[in-house]
Motif scaffolding. Structure first.
Motif, PDB file in Angstrom:
ATOM      1  N   GLY A 116      20.631   3.779  32.393  1.00 50.70           N
ATOM      2  CA  GLY A 116      21.540   3.028  31.531  1.00 50.70           C
ATOM      3  C   GLY A 116      22.115   1.746  32.095  1.00 50.70           C
ATOM      4  N   VAL A 117      21.524   1.230  33.176  1.00 53.70           N
ATOM      5  CA  VAL A 117      22.082   0.007  33.774  1.00 53.70           C
ATOM      6  C   VAL A 117      21.463  -1.266  33.190  1.00 53.70           C
ATOM      7  CG1 VAL A 117      22.749   1.092  35.960  1.00 53.70           C
ATOM      8  CG2 VAL A 117      20.463   0.117  35.718  1.00 53.70           C
ATOM      9  N   PRO A 318      25.966 -11.302  32.613  1.00 59.18           N
ATOM     10  CA  PRO A 318      27.262 -10.759  32.199  1.00 59.18           C
ATOM     11  C   PRO A 318      27.129  -9.656  31.154  1.00 59.18           C
ATOM     12  CG  PRO A 318      26.922 -12.932  31.248  1.00 59.18           C
ATOM     13  CD  PRO A 318      25.742 -12.663  32.120  1.00 59.18           C
ATOM     14  N   LEU A 319      28.170  -8.881  31.022  1.00 59.49           N
ATOM     15  CA  LEU A 319      28.255  -7.882  29.950  1.00 59.49           C
ATOM     16  C   LEU A 319      28.788  -8.612  28.722  1.00 59.49           C
ATOM     17  CD1 LEU A 319      28.328  -4.794  29.154  1.00 59.49           C
ATOM     18  CD2 LEU A 319      30.694  -4.836  29.830  1.00 59.49           C
ATOM     19  N   VAL A 320      27.919  -8.765  27.747  1.00 55.11           N
ATOM     20  CA  VAL A 320      28.302  -9.513  26.552  1.00 55.11           C
ATOM     21  C   VAL A 320      27.876  -8.700  25.343  1.00 55.11           C
ATOM     22  CG1 VAL A 320      28.232 -11.818  25.508  1.00 55.11           C
ATOM     23  CG2 VAL A 320      27.497 -11.529  27.844  1.00 55.11           C
ATOM     24  N   ILE A 323      24.363  -9.202  23.797  1.00 53.85           N
ATOM     25  CA  ILE A 323      23.143  -8.683  24.451  1.00 53.85           C
ATOM     26  C   ILE A 323      22.823  -7.303  23.880  1.00 53.85           C
ATOM     27  CG2 ILE A 323      22.149  -7.865  26.638  1.00 53.85           C
ATOM     28  CD1 ILE A 323      23.458 -10.138  28.051  1.00 53.85           C
TER      29      ILE A 323
HETATM   30  N1  ATP Z   1      24.325  -7.322  29.899  1.00 52.25           N
HETATM   31  C1  ATP Z   1      24.567  -6.486  28.905  1.00 52.25           C
HETATM   32  N2  ATP Z   1      25.574  -6.700  28.012  1.00 52.25           N
HETATM   33  C2  ATP Z   1      25.800  -5.830  27.006  1.00 52.25           C
HETATM   34  N3  ATP Z   1      25.113  -4.724  26.794  1.00 52.25           N
HETATM   35  C3  ATP Z   1      24.099  -4.446  27.635  1.00 52.25           C
HETATM   36  C4  ATP Z   1      23.746  -5.306  28.708  1.00 52.25           C
HETATM   37  N4  ATP Z   1      22.699  -4.783  29.369  1.00 52.25           N
HETATM   38  C5  ATP Z   1      22.381  -3.647  28.703  1.00 52.25           C
HETATM   39  N5  ATP Z   1      23.216  -3.451  27.665  1.00 52.25           N
HETATM   40  C6  ATP Z   1      23.239  -2.297  26.741  1.00 52.25           C
HETATM   41  O1  ATP Z   1      23.414  -1.129  27.526  1.00 52.25           O
HETATM   42  C7  ATP Z   1      22.631  -0.055  27.037  1.00 52.25           C
HETATM   43  C8  ATP Z   1      21.686   0.447  28.133  1.00 52.25           C
HETATM   44  O2  ATP Z   1      20.752  -0.582  28.425  1.00 52.25           O
HETATM   45  P1  ATP Z   1      19.214  -0.298  28.645  1.00 52.25           P
HETATM   46  O3  ATP Z   1      18.694   0.610  27.603  1.00 52.25           O
HETATM   47  O4  ATP Z   1      18.573  -1.613  28.824  1.00 52.25           O
HETATM   48  O5  ATP Z   1      19.318   0.462  30.032  1.00 52.25           O
HETATM   49  P2  ATP Z   1      18.199   1.269  30.832  1.00 52.25           P
HETATM   50  O6  ATP Z   1      18.506   1.085  32.288  1.00 52.25           O
HETATM   51  O7  ATP Z   1      16.867   0.879  30.359  1.00 52.25           O
HETATM   52  O8  ATP Z   1      18.518   2.740  30.387  1.00 52.25           O
HETATM   53  P3  ATP Z   1      17.603   4.051  30.671  1.00 52.25           P
HETATM   54  O9  ATP Z   1      17.866   4.403  32.086  1.00 52.25           O
HETATM   55  O10 ATP Z   1      18.122   5.045  29.695  1.00 52.25           O
HETATM   56  O11 ATP Z   1      16.178   3.649  30.422  1.00 52.25           O
HETATM   57  C9  ATP Z   1      21.909  -0.605  25.814  1.00 52.25           C
HETATM   58  O12 ATP Z   1      22.633  -0.247  24.679  1.00 52.25           O
HETATM   59  C10 ATP Z   1      21.911  -2.114  26.021  1.00 52.25           C
HETATM   60  O13 ATP Z   1      21.891  -2.806  24.800  1.00 52.25           O
END
Ligand code: ATP
Ligand code: MG
Length: 373
Positions: A116-117, A318-320, A323
């Motif tokens: 989830g990162v 950034p966390l936006v 995104i």
């Molecule tokens: N920089 C960011 N700003 C806002 N939301 C974000 C950002 N990066 C990721 N997210 C959101 O966080 C959530 C998790 O992101 P993502 O699915 O890319 O992670 P992951 O590392 O692929 O997860 P997993 O380990 O389950 O595969 C998603 O809902 C995504 O839209």
């Protein structure tokens, strides 16, 4: 042939005769001497050598012929007949490991320790940004148990078709935003995939790599599942990965896991170079106060880890809210150069190109990890 009509081929759910798999009329040879068995030879033709139902169908055919012969002869037993099932394949065999993607120049694994990162978000945006820079890009969602790419590219209802190339049926990746894309999400519902055993996931992943028409690519991006799993091992045993980029948030628990991810690639049996770290959710910026930065997961944790591990910090994203919204809407941020987030991903793509070029100059090509190590 009557006996074979009782044998179902799971690939078509019809019997092997109806499925057109019995290549010739079965050969039946009478015994030369008393006490010797009859000999029956059958040639079954399967679509390809990797057919998952091959072994079970061959066994069932053998048993059916023995049963049939024993039943039709008074006092007959299954030992009165020797059955040989030969197999042939419609499709040419899959290339050997090491020769699977001849047109692909660079393979980049996007990894993290923690879930989830933002691996999938980074993978999708990096792929699109590289395509916008003019490179030929492929993206493989290797997260067999939780595929996210069909949604992120808004192609959930697409079903890839197949083409015949060099005697093989190859899956044609879906093309969107200039990126060739494949994901197990195109073929099975997520609830079915989560019930799979490790072996099934591995074999599905290999098909998406080796039985697909990826063609010529400058960059082949692999979005990987969290942690260090069977899927990672399969990737390392199947592909010469040029390098890995590690995604983490600046939070301590994420950094600890990122370290484990780095250690896996740096293991002396693996030796995949770390191209760099990406700090995702580096700070929070509200849309209405764009100058304000709130370091909710801690400040510059990835910068410190990058220094400690002696790898470049490729980007701080950034966390936006946009995104997240763009990811859900299937229109990733990298499609626009007008937003700060879009630009951040274009800059990331440029940094990746630079580090990959440097890596290719300074280090030998990655060796695929052997099966027994
Ligand atoms: N920089 C960011 N700003 C806002 N939301 C974000 C950002 N990066 C990721 N997210 C959101 O966080 C959530 C998790 O992101 P993502 O699915 O890319 O992670 P992951 O590392 O692929 O997860 P997993 O380990 O389950 O595969 C998603 O809902 C995504 O839209
Ligand atoms: Mg993911």
């Amino acid at each position: 042939m009557e006996a074979l009509e009782t044998v179902t081929y799971a690939g078509t759910k019809k019997n092997v005769v109806e499925s057109g798999m019995v290549a010739d009329t079965p050969a039946v040879a009478a015994p030369q001497k008393d006490g010797e068995p009859w000999k029956v030879t059958v040639v079954l033709e399967f679509p390809r050598d990797t057919d998952p139902f091959l072994k079970s169908t061959v066994k069932a055919a053998e048993a059916a012929i023995k049963y049939y012969c024993a039943r039709n002869e008074e006092g007959g037993t299954s030992n009165d007949v020797e059955v040989e099932i030969k197999t042939e394949f419609k499709s040419a065999p899959r290339p050997e490991v090491g020769q699977m993607l001849p047109g692909v120049k660079n393979i980049i694994a996007v990894s993290s320790g923690k879930g989830g990162v933002g691996k999938s978000t980074v993978s999708a945006n990096l792929a699109i940004a590289l395509a916008r820079l003019g490179y030929k890009v492929g993206l493989l969602d290797t997260d067999i148990f939780g595929p996210s790419m069909p949604k992120m590219f808004d192609v959930e209802d697409e079903r890839p078709y197949a083409v015949k190339k060099d005697g093989r049926d190859l899956i044609v990746p879906i093309e969107k935003y200039g990126v060739k894309l494949l994901s197990i999400g195109f073929f099975v519902s997520p609830t079915t995939a989560t019930l799979w055993r490790g072996g099934m996931a591995t074999s599905a992943l290999k098909q998406l790599i080796a039985d697909a028409d990826w063609g010529e690519l400058d960059y082949f991006i692999l979005d990987t599942p969290p942690g260090t799993s069977d899927i990672h091992l399969t990737l390392l045993q199947t592909l010469p990965i040029t390098g890995a980029v590690i995604v983490s948030t600046p939070q301590q628990v994420a950094l600890a896991d990122a370290r484990k991810g780095i250690d896996m690639y740096r293991n002396d049996k693996v030796n995949v170079p770390i191209l760099g770290l990406i700090e995702n959710m580096a700070w929070f910026t509200p849309a209405e106060l764009p100058e304000n930065k709130y370091y909710i997961f801690g400040k510059e944790g990835c910068k410190q880890l990058a220094e400690e591990m002696q790898v470049p910090l490729l980007a701080q994203i950034p966390l936006v809210q946009s995104i997240c919204d763009n990811g859900d809407a299937g229109t990733p941020a990298a499609l626009s150069s007008e937003t700060a987030t879009g630009l951040a991903f274009i800059n990331l793509a440029q940094s990746v190109v630079t580090v990959v070029n440097r890596r290719n100059k300074e280090k030998p090509a990655t060796k695929i990890v052997g099966m027994n190590k």
